[in-house]
Design a protein around this motif. Sequence first.
Motif, PDB file in Angstrom:
ATOM      1  N   LEU A  83      51.820  30.649  46.731  1.00 44.40           N
ATOM      2  CA  LEU A  83      50.543  30.048  47.100  1.00 44.40           C
ATOM      3  C   LEU A  83      49.558  30.125  45.942  1.00 44.40           C
ATOM      4  O   LEU A  83      48.785  29.184  45.710  1.00 44.40           O
ATOM      5  N   PHE A  84      49.593  31.225  45.199  1.00 47.42           N
ATOM      6  CA  PHE A  84      48.672  31.373  44.066  1.00 47.42           C
ATOM      7  C   PHE A  84      49.072  30.466  42.906  1.00 47.42           C
ATOM      8  O   PHE A  84      48.229  29.773  42.328  1.00 47.42           O
ATOM      9  N   VAL A  85      50.353  30.454  42.542  1.00 45.09           N
ATOM     10  CA  VAL A  85      50.771  29.711  41.353  1.00 45.09           C
ATOM     11  C   VAL A  85      50.789  28.203  41.593  1.00 45.09           C
ATOM     12  O   VAL A  85      50.771  27.425  40.630  1.00 45.09           O
ATOM     13  N   TYR A  86      50.828  27.783  42.860  1.00 43.18           N
ATOM     14  CA  TYR A  86      50.842  26.347  43.157  1.00 43.18           C
ATOM     15  C   TYR A  86      49.668  25.636  42.478  1.00 43.18           C
ATOM     16  O   TYR A  86      49.824  24.557  41.893  1.00 43.18           O
ATOM     17  N   GLN A  87      48.493  26.256  42.548  1.00 41.92           N
ATOM     18  CA  GLN A  87      47.294  25.564  42.095  1.00 41.92           C
ATOM     19  C   GLN A  87      47.232  25.364  40.582  1.00 41.92           C
ATOM     20  O   GLN A  87      47.024  24.235  40.123  1.00 41.92           O
ATOM     21  N   PRO A  88      47.436  26.404  39.755  1.00 39.18           N
ATOM     22  CA  PRO A  88      47.424  26.122  38.310  1.00 39.18           C
ATOM     23  C   PRO A  88      48.548  25.184  37.884  1.00 39.18           C
ATOM     24  O   PRO A  88      48.366  24.375  36.958  1.00 39.18           O
ATOM     25  N   LEU A  89      49.705  25.262  38.550  1.00 43.24           N
ATOM     26  CA  LEU A  89      50.796  24.346  38.210  1.00 43.24           C
ATOM     27  C   LEU A  89      50.413  22.904  38.546  1.00 43.24           C
ATOM     28  O   LEU A  89      50.623  21.981  37.751  1.00 43.24           O
ATOM     29  N   ALA A 199      44.577  38.867  47.086  1.00 48.25           N
ATOM     30  CA  ALA A 199      44.610  40.037  46.202  1.00 48.25           C
ATOM     31  C   ALA A 199      44.852  39.619  44.757  1.00 48.25           C
ATOM     32  O   ALA A 199      44.227  40.148  43.820  1.00 48.25           O
ATOM     33  N   ILE A 200      45.741  38.647  44.552  1.00 51.25           N
ATOM     34  CA  ILE A 200      45.990  38.145  43.200  1.00 51.25           C
ATOM     35  C   ILE A 200      44.745  37.445  42.658  1.00 51.25           C
ATOM     36  O   ILE A 200      44.365  37.611  41.488  1.00 51.25           O
ATOM     37  N   ALA A 201      44.091  36.650  43.524  1.00 46.02           N
ATOM     38  CA  ALA A 201      42.864  35.954  43.110  1.00 46.02           C
ATOM     39  C   ALA A 201      41.769  36.946  42.751  1.00 46.02           C
ATOM     40  O   ALA A 201      40.980  36.706  41.830  1.00 46.02           O
ATOM     41  N   LEU A 202      41.714  38.078  43.449  1.00 45.23           N
ATOM     42  CA  LEU A 202      40.703  39.092  43.165  1.00 45.23           C
ATOM     43  C   LEU A 202      40.895  39.676  41.776  1.00 45.23           C
ATOM     44  O   LEU A 202      39.918  39.959  41.067  1.00 45.23           O
ATOM     45  N   VAL A 203      42.141  39.823  41.370  1.00 41.20           N
ATOM     46  CA  VAL A 203      42.431  40.319  40.016  1.00 41.20           C
ATOM     47  C   VAL A 203      41.956  39.314  38.965  1.00 41.20           C
ATOM     48  O   VAL A 203      41.455  39.688  37.897  1.00 41.20           O
ATOM     49  N   ALA A 204      42.098  38.004  39.282  1.00 43.54           N
ATOM     50  CA  ALA A 204      41.701  36.961  38.324  1.00 43.54           C
ATOM     51  C   ALA A 204      40.201  36.696  38.327  1.00 43.54           C
ATOM     52  O   ALA A 204      39.672  36.101  37.379  1.00 43.54           O
ATOM     53  N   LEU A 205      39.485  37.147  39.374  1.00 44.76           N
ATOM     54  CA  LEU A 205      38.071  36.824  39.523  1.00 44.76           C
ATOM     55  C   LEU A 205      37.201  37.260  38.339  1.00 44.76           C
ATOM     56  O   LEU A 205      36.336  36.488  37.898  1.00 44.76           O
ATOM     57  N   PRO A 206      37.369  38.481  37.776  1.00 42.78           N
ATOM     58  CA  PRO A 206      36.504  38.884  36.653  1.00 42.78           C
ATOM     59  C   PRO A 206      36.632  37.991  35.416  1.00 42.78           C
ATOM     60  O   PRO A 206      35.741  37.980  34.576  1.00 42.78           O
ATOM     61  N   PHE A 207      37.721  37.247  35.326  1.00 42.95           N
ATOM     62  CA  PHE A 207      37.948  36.389  34.168  1.00 42.95           C
ATOM     63  C   PHE A 207      37.629  34.925  34.473  1.00 42.95           C
ATOM     64  O   PHE A 207      38.002  34.029  33.709  1.00 42.95           O
ATOM     65  N   THR A 208      36.952  34.682  35.597  1.00 41.02           N
ATOM     66  CA  THR A 208      36.697  33.321  36.062  1.00 41.02           C
ATOM     67  C   THR A 208      35.203  33.092  36.255  1.00 41.02           C
ATOM     68  O   THR A 208      34.509  33.927  36.836  1.00 41.02           O
ATOM     69  N   ASP A 209      34.697  31.955  35.782  1.00 39.53           N
ATOM     70  CA  ASP A 209      33.289  31.602  35.957  1.00 39.53           C
ATOM     71  C   ASP A 209      33.100  30.926  37.311  1.00 39.53           C
ATOM     72  O   ASP A 209      33.537  29.797  37.531  1.00 39.53           O
ATOM     73  N   VAL A 210      32.449  31.638  38.227  1.00 38.09           N
ATOM     74  CA  VAL A 210      32.202  31.092  39.560  1.00 38.09           C
ATOM     75  C   VAL A 210      30.689  31.005  39.820  1.00 38.09           C
ATOM     76  O   VAL A 210      30.241  31.091  40.964  1.00 38.09           O
ATOM     77  N   SER A 211      29.909  30.833  38.761  1.00 35.40           N
ATOM     78  CA  SER A 211      28.457  30.742  38.919  1.00 35.40           C
ATOM     79  C   SER A 211      28.053  29.548  39.772  1.00 35.40           C
ATOM     80  O   SER A 211      26.970  29.540  40.371  1.00 35.40           O
ATOM     81  N   TRP A 212      28.905  28.530  39.844  1.00 38.55           N
ATOM     82  CA  TRP A 212      28.612  27.349  40.650  1.00 38.55           C
ATOM     83  C   TRP A 212      28.518  27.665  42.139  1.00 38.55           C
ATOM     84  O   TRP A 212      27.987  26.869  42.920  1.00 38.55           O
ATOM     85  N   MET A 213      29.005  28.841  42.552  1.00 37.99           N
ATOM     86  CA  MET A 213      28.892  29.220  43.962  1.00 37.99           C
ATOM     87  C   MET A 213      27.440  29.461  44.368  1.00 37.99           C
ATOM     88  O   MET A 213      27.107  29.478  45.555  1.00 37.99           O
ATOM     89  N   ALA A 214      26.545  29.670  43.391  1.00 38.33           N
ATOM     90  CA  ALA A 214      25.125  29.857  43.700  1.00 38.33           C
ATOM     91  C   ALA A 214      24.453  28.543  44.076  1.00 38.33           C
ATOM     92  O   ALA A 214      23.380  28.543  44.695  1.00 38.33           O
TER      93      ALA A 214
END
Length: 307
Positions: A83-89, A199-214
């Motif tokens: 489920l996680f790898v589907y999206q970047p692929l 859980a996998i997405a949580l590990v990737a979160l610190p390396f991801t810009d999600v400022s658009w959520m504001a």
Amino acid sequence: MGFVIAVLAAALLFGTTGTSQALGPEGTTPFAVGVMRLLIGGTALALLTAGAAWLRRRRGPASERPRLTAVPLGLMALTAVCLFVYQPLFFLGTSTNGVAVSTVIALGSAPVLAGLLEWALTRTRPGSLWLSATALSTTGVALLGFGGGAGGSADPAGLVGSFGAGASFAVIAVAQRRLLDAGWHPFTVVGAMGGGAAAIALVALPFTDVSWMADPRGLVMGLWLGLATITVAYALFTWGLGGLKAATAATLTLGEPLTASVLGLAVLGEHLALLPTIGLVVLGAGLILLAWGSRTRRAPEPFAVEG
């Protein structure tokens, strides 16, 4: 017939993804949207599983649960990773070969790969109904995608990404079907997948810009993509899978490009040429054929197992 409707409803929700992103704020990236989508939706799926298990325990004595050995644990982990790898692929394909071609390859290959994988594991050959409906639906997807696409050679890395996305979804469908056959409750199966992916997405979160959520539009988009296209959609898909073969369920999810195309016409003001229009009709005919033929097929075992 309820199982068919559940999978088709899931495909409808899956099909809103592209339109939702198009209506969202600028400054988003496919990877960032995917991380937030899984973080929100996967967490909600895990909470849904816990709540459903608590309600079942309140209503009566828990039935005996299958043993959590290495095999089911491995299958649950496999669905989370897929489920996680589907999206970047998938997004690798869209960024190099365009949305139309990549969608054709990913969604068109998933039912075929699921059927072949299920055949290899169960030694049960796909029936003539599935073969006919899948051929018809895949032809419709091809007309829909290539009929409106530009010419030119495809990027090899993008092709690998698109086929990888199709394979990831096929593995999810087949692995979940085997877990259901082993006696695991649908909410346990989908909750393990969603919680693991979150859980996998949580590990990737610190390396991801999600400022658009504001941005209010970003927040609405993130909540819709997470709760509707992950939590609700995969809960419906997994429940419907309990009454269908994995290959059949994968073919029914070809309702996703059908939904995406209709939304593109109605919401985004897009236009379809003759070939894509014919593709919509052919795809719809294939889905109707499969839905009609599956209405009395596969009587599922009752899901009384606690999880």
